[in-house]
Design a protein around this motif. Sequence first.
Motif, mmCIF file in Angstrom:
data_model
loop_
_atom_site.group_PDB
_atom_site.id
_atom_site.type_symbol
_atom_site.label_atom_id
_atom_site.label_comp_id
_atom_site.label_asym_id
_atom_site.label_seq_id
_atom_site.Cartn_x
_atom_site.Cartn_y
_atom_site.Cartn_z
ATOM 1 N N MET A 27 0.816 -1.215 0.000
ATOM 2 C CA MET A 27 0.000 0.000 0.000
ATOM 3 C C MET A 27 0.849 1.264 0.000
ATOM 4 O O MET A 27 0.422 2.299 -0.507
ATOM 5 C CB MET A 27 -0.976 -0.016 1.174
ATOM 6 N N ASP A 28 2.072 1.202 0.522
ATOM 7 C CA ASP A 28 2.973 2.366 0.516
ATOM 8 C C ASP A 28 3.287 2.827 -0.905
ATOM 9 O O ASP A 28 3.535 4.004 -1.126
ATOM 10 C CB ASP A 28 4.287 2.039 1.235
ATOM 11 N N ASP A 29 3.272 1.895 -1.847
ATOM 12 C CA ASP A 29 3.570 2.225 -3.235
ATOM 13 C C ASP A 29 2.347 2.726 -3.999
ATOM 14 O O ASP A 29 2.479 3.211 -5.117
ATOM 15 C CB ASP A 29 4.125 0.990 -3.966
ATOM 16 N N VAL A 30 1.168 2.594 -3.402
ATOM 17 C CA VAL A 30 -0.085 2.902 -4.097
ATOM 18 C C VAL A 30 -0.758 4.159 -3.547
ATOM 19 O O VAL A 30 -1.424 4.876 -4.290
ATOM 20 C CB VAL A 30 -1.048 1.692 -4.001
ATOM 21 N N LEU A 31 -0.585 4.415 -2.256
ATOM 22 C CA LEU A 31 -1.262 5.533 -1.604
ATOM 23 C C LEU A 31 -0.264 6.483 -0.963
ATOM 24 O O LEU A 31 0.809 6.058 -0.528
ATOM 25 C CB LEU A 31 -2.218 5.005 -0.519
ATOM 26 N N THR A 32 -0.642 7.754 -0.855
ATOM 27 C CA THR A 32 0.198 8.729 -0.168
ATOM 28 C C THR A 32 0.171 8.448 1.335
ATOM 29 O O THR A 32 -0.743 7.776 1.831
ATOM 30 C CB THR A 32 -0.290 10.166 -0.441
ATOM 31 N N ASP A 33 1.148 8.968 2.061
ATOM 32 C CA ASP A 33 1.232 8.725 3.506
ATOM 33 C C ASP A 33 0.042 9.302 4.264
ATOM 34 O O ASP A 33 -0.375 8.755 5.280
ATOM 35 C CB ASP A 33 2.517 9.321 4.079
ATOM 36 N N GLN A 34 -0.464 10.414 3.804
ATOM 37 C CA GLN A 34 -1.611 11.065 4.457
ATOM 38 C C GLN A 34 -2.764 11.099 3.457
ATOM 39 O O GLN A 34 -2.626 11.639 2.377
ATOM 40 C CB GLN A 34 -1.247 12.482 4.894
ATOM 41 N N GLN A 35 -3.852 10.499 3.825
ATOM 42 C CA GLN A 35 -5.031 10.425 2.971
ATOM 43 C C GLN A 35 -6.083 11.427 3.423
ATOM 44 O O GLN A 35 -6.107 11.836 4.573
ATOM 45 C CB GLN A 35 -5.673 9.037 3.093
ATOM 46 N N VAL A 36 -6.960 11.789 2.489
ATOM 47 C CA VAL A 36 -8.206 12.454 2.850
ATOM 48 C C VAL A 36 -9.286 11.475 2.436
ATOM 49 O O VAL A 36 -9.285 10.974 1.304
ATOM 50 C CB VAL A 36 -8.378 13.803 2.131
ATOM 51 N N TYR A 37 -10.160 11.147 3.370
ATOM 52 C CA TYR A 37 -11.178 10.128 3.115
ATOM 53 C C TYR A 37 -12.570 10.724 3.318
ATOM 54 O O TYR A 37 -12.791 11.493 4.249
ATOM 55 C CB TYR A 37 -10.977 8.929 4.054
#
Length: 140
Positions: A27-37
């Motif tokens: 998931m580190d390669d797919v998503l940024t460290d800080q998400q907005v959900y």
Amino acid sequence: MSADNEYKAIAKRYVNVVWNDGNVDAMDDVLTDQQVYHDPTGSGEEPLSEFKSFVSNYHETFPDLHFEVEHYMRDADYVAFWGRITGTHEGPFMGIEPTGESVDIMSIHVVRIADGKIAERWANVDLFGLLQQIGHDPLA
């Protein structure tokens, strides 16, 4: 590769890594460290570590969870997709002990992509239908 295909490929990788494989390490390669959900209950910032925990819990509850996307659409930095989520209730879920029941629900998502990764997520999942299919009617 066209921009449309590139952005759709990122969204497809998100679906496969997160939902179909439950691979929290990737998931580190797919998503940024800080998400907005965003979902129907609210919106806010979510560290990737919290989302990893959420995904792990879902895969413990529904070990055969699978998201079959019917269609992907791109507009600028956004990709929308929808389809069916299936799985078997084999772990505790929202205080409900495992039932062994199969679930099949509709799910709609939009993701915003920044620098090749998912940075923001919207989701509307048929939680009501899921609860009914595992024998818990929220209206009863």
